[in-house]
Structures are given as structure tokens and as C-alpha cells.
Design an enzyme around this catalytic site. Sequence first.
Site, PDB file in Angstrom:
ATOM      1  N   THR A   1     -14.076   7.931   0.243  1.00 41.55           N
ATOM      2  CA  THR A   1     -14.227   6.529   0.631  1.00 41.55           C
ATOM      3  C   THR A   1     -15.464   6.322   1.504  1.00 41.55           C
ATOM      4  OG1 THR A   1     -13.203   4.816   2.008  1.00 41.55           O
ATOM      5  CG2 THR A   1     -12.595   7.062   2.518  1.00 41.55           C
ATOM      6  N   ASP A   2     -15.989   5.096   1.481  1.00 40.43           N
ATOM      7  CA  ASP A   2     -17.106   4.768   2.382  1.00 40.43           C
ATOM      8  C   ASP A   2     -16.667   4.745   3.849  1.00 40.43           C
ATOM      9  OD1 ASP A   2     -15.568   2.433   2.271  1.00 40.43           O
ATOM     10  OD2 ASP A   2     -17.233   1.109   1.712  1.00 40.43           O
ATOM     11  N   GLU A   3     -15.344   4.700   4.084  1.00 41.72           N
ATOM     12  CA  GLU A   3     -14.861   4.594   5.471  1.00 41.72           C
ATOM     13  C   GLU A   3     -15.159   5.836   6.298  1.00 41.72           C
ATOM     14  OE1 GLU A   3     -10.930   3.182   5.981  1.00 41.72           O
ATOM     15  OE2 GLU A   3     -11.182   1.583   4.509  1.00 41.72           O
TER      16      GLU A   3
ATOM     17  N   LYS B   1      -9.715  11.564   5.511  1.00 38.80           N
ATOM     18  CA  LYS B   1     -10.600  11.607   4.321  1.00 38.80           C
ATOM     19  C   LYS B   1     -11.902  12.309   4.702  1.00 38.80           C
ATOM     20  CE  LYS B   1     -10.073  10.102   0.727  1.00 38.80           C
ATOM     21  NZ  LYS B   1      -9.438  10.639  -0.507  1.00 38.80           N
TER      22      LYS B   1
ATOM     23  N   TYR C   1      -6.452   7.367   8.761  1.00 36.92           N
ATOM     24  CA  TYR C   1      -6.743   7.490   7.323  1.00 36.92           C
ATOM     25  C   TYR C   1      -8.158   7.988   7.098  1.00 36.92           C
ATOM     26  CZ  TYR C   1      -8.529   6.024   2.783  1.00 36.92           C
ATOM     27  OH  TYR C   1      -9.168   5.999   1.569  1.00 36.92           O
TER      28      TYR C   1
HETATM   29  P1  NAD Z   1      -2.878   4.682  -4.005  1.00 37.89           P
HETATM   30  O1  NAD Z   1      -2.202   4.744  -2.690  1.00 37.89           O
HETATM   31  O2  NAD Z   1      -2.722   3.472  -4.858  1.00 37.89           O
HETATM   32  O3  NAD Z   1      -2.442   5.930  -4.912  1.00 37.89           O
HETATM   33  C1  NAD Z   1      -2.315   7.221  -4.393  1.00 37.89           C
HETATM   34  C2  NAD Z   1      -1.605   8.083  -5.422  1.00 37.89           C
HETATM   35  O4  NAD Z   1      -1.526   9.429  -4.900  1.00 37.89           O
HETATM   36  C3  NAD Z   1      -0.172   7.636  -5.713  1.00 37.89           C
HETATM   37  O5  NAD Z   1       0.088   7.698  -7.100  1.00 37.89           O
HETATM   38  C4  NAD Z   1       0.686   8.669  -4.957  1.00 37.89           C
HETATM   39  O6  NAD Z   1       1.961   8.862  -5.539  1.00 37.89           O
HETATM   40  C5  NAD Z   1      -0.192   9.894  -5.061  1.00 37.89           C
HETATM   41  N1  NAD Z   1       0.074  10.877  -3.984  1.00 37.89           N
HETATM   42  C6  NAD Z   1       0.147  10.629  -2.637  1.00 37.89           C
HETATM   43  N2  NAD Z   1       0.430  11.765  -1.976  1.00 37.89           N
HETATM   44  C7  NAD Z   1       0.510  12.755  -2.915  1.00 37.89           C
HETATM   45  C8  NAD Z   1       0.750  14.154  -2.851  1.00 37.89           C
HETATM   46  N3  NAD Z   1       0.985  14.770  -1.681  1.00 37.89           N
HETATM   47  N4  NAD Z   1       0.760  14.865  -3.989  1.00 37.89           N
HETATM   48  C9  NAD Z   1       0.533  14.246  -5.190  1.00 37.89           C
HETATM   49  N5  NAD Z   1       0.316  12.928  -5.308  1.00 37.89           N
HETATM   50  C10 NAD Z   1       0.293  12.190  -4.184  1.00 37.89           C
HETATM   51  O7  NAD Z   1      -4.406   4.973  -3.693  1.00 37.89           O
HETATM   52  P2  NAD Z   1      -5.734   4.373  -4.370  1.00 37.89           P
HETATM   53  O8  NAD Z   1      -6.094   3.109  -3.700  1.00 37.89           O
HETATM   54  O9  NAD Z   1      -5.548   4.420  -5.839  1.00 37.89           O
HETATM   55  O10 NAD Z   1      -6.783   5.477  -3.910  1.00 37.89           O
HETATM   56  C11 NAD Z   1      -6.989   6.657  -4.691  1.00 37.89           C
HETATM   57  C12 NAD Z   1      -8.075   7.499  -4.056  1.00 37.89           C
HETATM   58  O11 NAD Z   1      -9.289   6.753  -3.989  1.00 37.89           O
HETATM   59  C13 NAD Z   1      -7.792   7.934  -2.620  1.00 37.89           C
HETATM   60  O12 NAD Z   1      -8.267   9.248  -2.456  1.00 37.89           O
HETATM   61  C14 NAD Z   1      -8.590   6.968  -1.762  1.00 37.89           C
HETATM   62  O13 NAD Z   1      -8.961   7.553  -0.542  1.00 37.89           O
HETATM   63  C15 NAD Z   1      -9.786   6.749  -2.660  1.00 37.89           C
HETATM   64  N6  NAD Z   1     -10.489   5.460  -2.467  1.00 37.89           N
HETATM   65  C16 NAD Z   1      -9.792   4.284  -2.503  1.00 37.89           C
HETATM   66  C17 NAD Z   1     -10.469   3.076  -2.390  1.00 37.89           C
HETATM   67  C18 NAD Z   1      -9.728   1.751  -2.454  1.00 37.89           C
HETATM   68  O14 NAD Z   1     -10.358   0.707  -2.284  1.00 37.89           O
HETATM   69  N7  NAD Z   1      -8.428   1.719  -2.708  1.00 37.89           N
HETATM   70  C19 NAD Z   1     -11.858   3.083  -2.224  1.00 37.89           C
HETATM   71  C20 NAD Z   1     -12.537   4.305  -2.157  1.00 37.89           C
HETATM   72  C21 NAD Z   1     -11.838   5.493  -2.304  1.00 37.89           C
HETATM   73  O1  DAU Z   2     -13.508   0.998   1.831  1.00 38.01           O
HETATM   74  C1  DAU Z   2     -12.662   1.739   1.010  1.00 38.01           C
HETATM   75  C2  DAU Z   2     -11.231   1.628   1.503  1.00 38.01           C
HETATM   76  O2  DAU Z   2     -10.788   0.328   1.153  1.00 38.01           O
HETATM   77  C3  DAU Z   2     -10.315   2.692   0.927  1.00 38.01           C
HETATM   78  O3  DAU Z   2     -10.729   3.947   1.391  1.00 38.01           O
HETATM   79  C4  DAU Z   2      -8.856   2.451   1.321  1.00 38.01           C
HETATM   80  O4  DAU Z   2      -8.022   3.368   0.678  1.00 38.01           O
HETATM   81  C5  DAU Z   2      -8.479   1.038   0.919  1.00 38.01           C
HETATM   82  O5  DAU Z   2      -7.166   0.749   1.337  1.00 38.01           O
HETATM   83  C6  DAU Z   2      -9.454   0.039   1.514  1.00 38.01           C
HETATM   84  O6  DAU Z   2      -9.337   0.013   2.958  1.00 38.01           O
HETATM   85  P1  DAU Z   2      -9.332  -1.367   3.794  1.00 38.01           P
HETATM   86  O7  DAU Z   2      -8.635  -1.111   5.066  1.00 38.01           O
HETATM   87  O8  DAU Z   2     -10.682  -1.968   3.802  1.00 38.01           O
HETATM   88  O9  DAU Z   2      -8.430  -2.266   2.780  1.00 38.01           O
HETATM   89  P2  DAU Z   2      -7.226  -3.305   3.025  1.00 38.01           P
HETATM   90  O10 DAU Z   2      -6.907  -3.884   1.686  1.00 38.01           O
HETATM   91  O11 DAU Z   2      -6.123  -2.727   3.808  1.00 38.01           O
HETATM   92  O12 DAU Z   2      -7.930  -4.429   3.916  1.00 38.01           O
HETATM   93  C7  DAU Z   2      -9.108  -5.074   3.505  1.00 38.01           C
HETATM   94  C8  DAU Z   2      -9.540  -6.006   4.639  1.00 38.01           C
HETATM   95  O13 DAU Z   2      -8.605  -7.085   4.760  1.00 38.01           O
HETATM   96  C9  DAU Z   2      -9.574  -5.333   6.004  1.00 38.01           C
HETATM   97  O14 DAU Z   2     -10.666  -5.845   6.735  1.00 38.01           O
HETATM   98  C10 DAU Z   2      -8.247  -5.750   6.660  1.00 38.01           C
HETATM   99  C11 DAU Z   2      -8.002  -7.126   6.076  1.00 38.01           C
HETATM  100  N1  DAU Z   2      -6.594  -7.539   5.880  1.00 38.01           N
HETATM  101  C12 DAU Z   2      -5.738  -6.649   5.279  1.00 38.01           C
HETATM  102  C13 DAU Z   2      -4.443  -7.017   5.028  1.00 38.01           C
HETATM  103  C14 DAU Z   2      -3.466  -6.051   4.371  1.00 38.01           C
HETATM  104  C15 DAU Z   2      -6.190  -8.815   6.230  1.00 38.01           C
HETATM  105  O15 DAU Z   2      -6.984  -9.629   6.766  1.00 38.01           O
HETATM  106  N2  DAU Z   2      -4.904  -9.191   5.966  1.00 38.01           N
HETATM  107  C16 DAU Z   2      -4.003  -8.343   5.384  1.00 38.01           C
HETATM  108  O16 DAU Z   2      -2.850  -8.738   5.146  1.00 38.01           O
END
Ligand code: NAD
Ligand code: DAU
Length: 350
Positions: A130-132, A170, A166
Site C-alpha cells: 500500500t501507499d500508506e 504493511k 495497519y
Molecule cells: P480485504 O480485507 O478485502 O481482503 C483480505 C483477504 O485476505 C480476505 O479474503 C481475507 O479472508 C484474507 N485473509 C486475511 N487474513 C488471512 C490469513 N491469515 N490467511 C489467509 N487469508 C487471509 O483486503 P483488500 O482491500 O482486498 O486488500 C488486499 C491487499 O491489497 C492487502 O494486502 C492490502 O494491504 C492491499 N492494498 C489494498 C488497498 C485498498 O485500497 N483496499 C490499496 C493498496 C493495497
Molecule cells: O491507500 C491504500 C489504503 O486504502 C489501503 O492500504 C487500505 O487497505 C484501504 O483500506 C485504504 O485505507 P484508507 O484508510 O484510506 O481507506 P478507508 O476506506 O478506511 O477510508 C478512506 C477515507 O475515508 C479516509 O480518509 C477515512 C475516511 N472515512 C472512512 C470511513 C470508513 C470517512 O470519512 N468515513 C468513514 O465512514
Amino acid sequence: MEKSKEKTMKNIIVTGGAGFIGSNFVHYVVNNHPDVHVTVLDKLTYAGNKENLAGLPADRVELVVGDIADPEIVDQLVKQTDAVVHYAAESHNDNSLKDPFPFVQTNIVGTYTLLEACRKYNVRYHHVSTDEVYGDLPLREDLPGHGDGPGEKFTAKTPYNPSSPYSSTKAGSDLLVRAWVRSFGLQATISNCSNNYGPYQHIEKFIPRQITNVLSGIRPKLYGEGKNVRDWIHTNDHSSAVWTILTKGKIGETYLIGADGEEDNKTVMELILELMGQDKHAYDHVKDRAGHDLRYAIDSTKLREELGWKPQFTNFHDGLADTIQWYQDHEEWWKAEKDAVEANYAKNGQ
Ligand code: NAD
Ligand code: DAU
């Protein structure tokens, strides 16, 4: 170092392939690469859902329910594969603020377990991050060059500076990968992507939470003033980027994935409300997230210029409208969880 082994990539493991982004990648591979067989390794936590893989051909995709931190199951699967694409994680910042332990266990110990197996069998490994890990950036309005100058977006050279449990787990997992490349010659690449949106995203996350709030007659909830900026990318574009890096990336390199989609949260909230035919001010400001990162912005020049990738789904307005339609059409996918998700947020004043 050499490019990865595209021709021998017939069997791949996708960890977390039943989650939001991992399942999108599995669909992407099945639809675009007919010779590749995918084994999904997923624990099916609250965030994993078999339905995300429904309809995929059984001879192309196998789901193994298991934990990436379980060395026996990981060893058995990794010894038979050409590559591991590692998505599995605890992924939600707000959850990590309440209970960091599962984040340490899955994101760090789980990654370590996969790395050791890939080292043992010399298996190609791609690490989805992630960019975080880079922390946050000042708002554009507070920068002299309005945010496009050197150091004003994240690049692969930006120092790590994570804020939450989190993002720190990562970051820790990324550093393990770098060490395994340097110390043990692991055939690995890393990608750091910005915020994804699209169908199948868990309703705890910002965009689907607000859409399903409106659909449930609940007022949407904006943290703080809503000035925080996220750099949105459609999850389909994340999948094509990961495939590009897996097959063309240089071993040991880190690639940042982004689609120039910066929007502040207030703007996204108002757009969701407008697209759903509501008054754009019909939402509540709630308690801000602790340690809330201000702005993320990705410079993806390296990925575009060195590997020739570019995003296809860059119209955020249309992508959001399609995503809203998907949640409207798939109430059965999210409805059962809605009350529990909202009750959990309510305990925290959010
Ligand atoms: P998600 O929470 O929707 O899915 C996570 C998946 O991993 C689920 O299917 C869960 O069952 C599985 N999992 C969790 N713990 C596990 C374990 N111990 N063993 C096996 N499986 C397990 O997450 P997502 O949003 O799809 O993110 C997927 C990946 O992409 C993560 O590594 C996250 O850091 C990365 N990522 C997410 C975003 C975003 O915006 N959501 C952006 C950049 C990177
Ligand atoms: O940048 C990549 C990341 O993006 C991934 O690594 C994470 O897995 C993914 O969850 C996401 O993280 P954020 O914390 O940015 O996403 P989230 O959807 O939780 O929140 C997006 C923005 O919205 C953040 O600034 C918090 C805000 N927010 C979130 C929720 C749930 C609200 O204002 N209201 C809300 O109810």
C-alpha cells in the site's frame, strides 16, 4: 537482475483471493490468461467471501481455505507452484486502531511464512502493498508548487513513515521482502498501490459504507472535516498493474501503482449523494480517525515508462456510478452484515 519467468507461470497461488482486490485479480487472470491455473489460499476471515469467486471455472480456480501463517499448508502449496501473488492481509485502518494483534500476525508473521517457503523452493513472489507505508503528504493547498513538484507525490524513493498499526505492519512486511531479496536472492517484486474502489469492497470501507448507508436509510458519516485526500484507482486497473509487474517487473524492484485520482473525502461523499439522487449535504460529520493521514498521491511514472502499463478505468464519476449500481443490485452480498458493521462504528462514535 533478470526479468521474471513469464512463460513458466502456469500455476500461481493468490493469497487473499477471496477478498476485494485479490478476487478481482483472480477474475482478471481467468479472463485474460487462459493457460494459468490459480490456487487461492484464503482464511475466509470476516473480509473473505467465497461468493467473490462464484462462477469461475473449477478447472481453472481452486480455493484452499487456510492461514498464510500456517507453515505446513503454505509449504505444501508453494512447492507445487510457479509464483505466489500475496494479497492476504488484515486491511482496515480503523480495525487496527482497536486491536492491532491480528495485523501483526497476518501481515508480518503470515508474510514471513510465505517468504520462507518461496525461498525454500525458489518460487517467484509478488508482494501487494500500500501507499500508506510512506505516511502522508501535506494538502496541495499548503504546498508552493500545488503538489506536483519533487517530493510532493510518493515515489519508490520516498522514505517509509507509516502512521497506523495497519500501515506499519504493511511497511514491516515490505521490509522483510527487501531483506529476503538482498540476503537470500528471493525472486521478488513489490507494488504499493493507492486507494482502490469498485464492486465487492467490504462495507466497512469509506465508499461502500456510504453507498450502503444511503440504501439502508442511514445518514452517511464523514470523519472530521473531510479534507483528507485519497488517490482513487479502480480495482480493475490495480489487477492489470499487478499482472504487468509479475510478468515484466525487474526482480528486487518496487513499483508504485496509481491513476492520478486524487479527491478529498468531502467531494467523494457529495458525489455519492448526488449520484444517488440525495441532497449532497445529507450526511453527518463524526469523530475523526486517530492519527488520520492527510493526503496520499502516487507518482506511477516508473511503472508506466519502464513496464508500459497504463490505467483504463480513469473516469471516477462513471466508475463510482457503476459501483453504486453494483451495491444496489447485490443487496444479498452485503445486507446481512450491515447492522453489525454500523454497531461497531457506533461504539466508537463514528
Ligand atoms: P480485504 O480485507 O478485502 O481482503 C483480505 C483477504 O485476505 C480476505 O479474503 C481475507 O479472508 C484474507 N485473509 C486475511 N487474513 C488471512 C490469513 N491469515 N490467511 C489467509 N487469508 C487471509 O483486503 P483488500 O482491500 O482486498 O486488500 C488486499 C491487499 O491489497 C492487502 O494486502 C492490502 O494491504 C492491499 N492494498 C489494498 C488497498 C485498498 O485500497 N483496499 C490499496 C493498496 C493495497
Ligand atoms: O491507500 C491504500 C489504503 O486504502 C489501503 O492500504 C487500505 O487497505 C484501504 O483500506 C485504504 O485505507 P484508507 O484508510 O484510506 O481507506 P478507508 O476506506 O478506511 O477510508 C478512506 C477515507 O475515508 C479516509 O480518509 C477515512 C475516511 N472515512 C472512512 C470511513 C470508513 C470517512 O470519512 N468515513 C468513514 O465512514
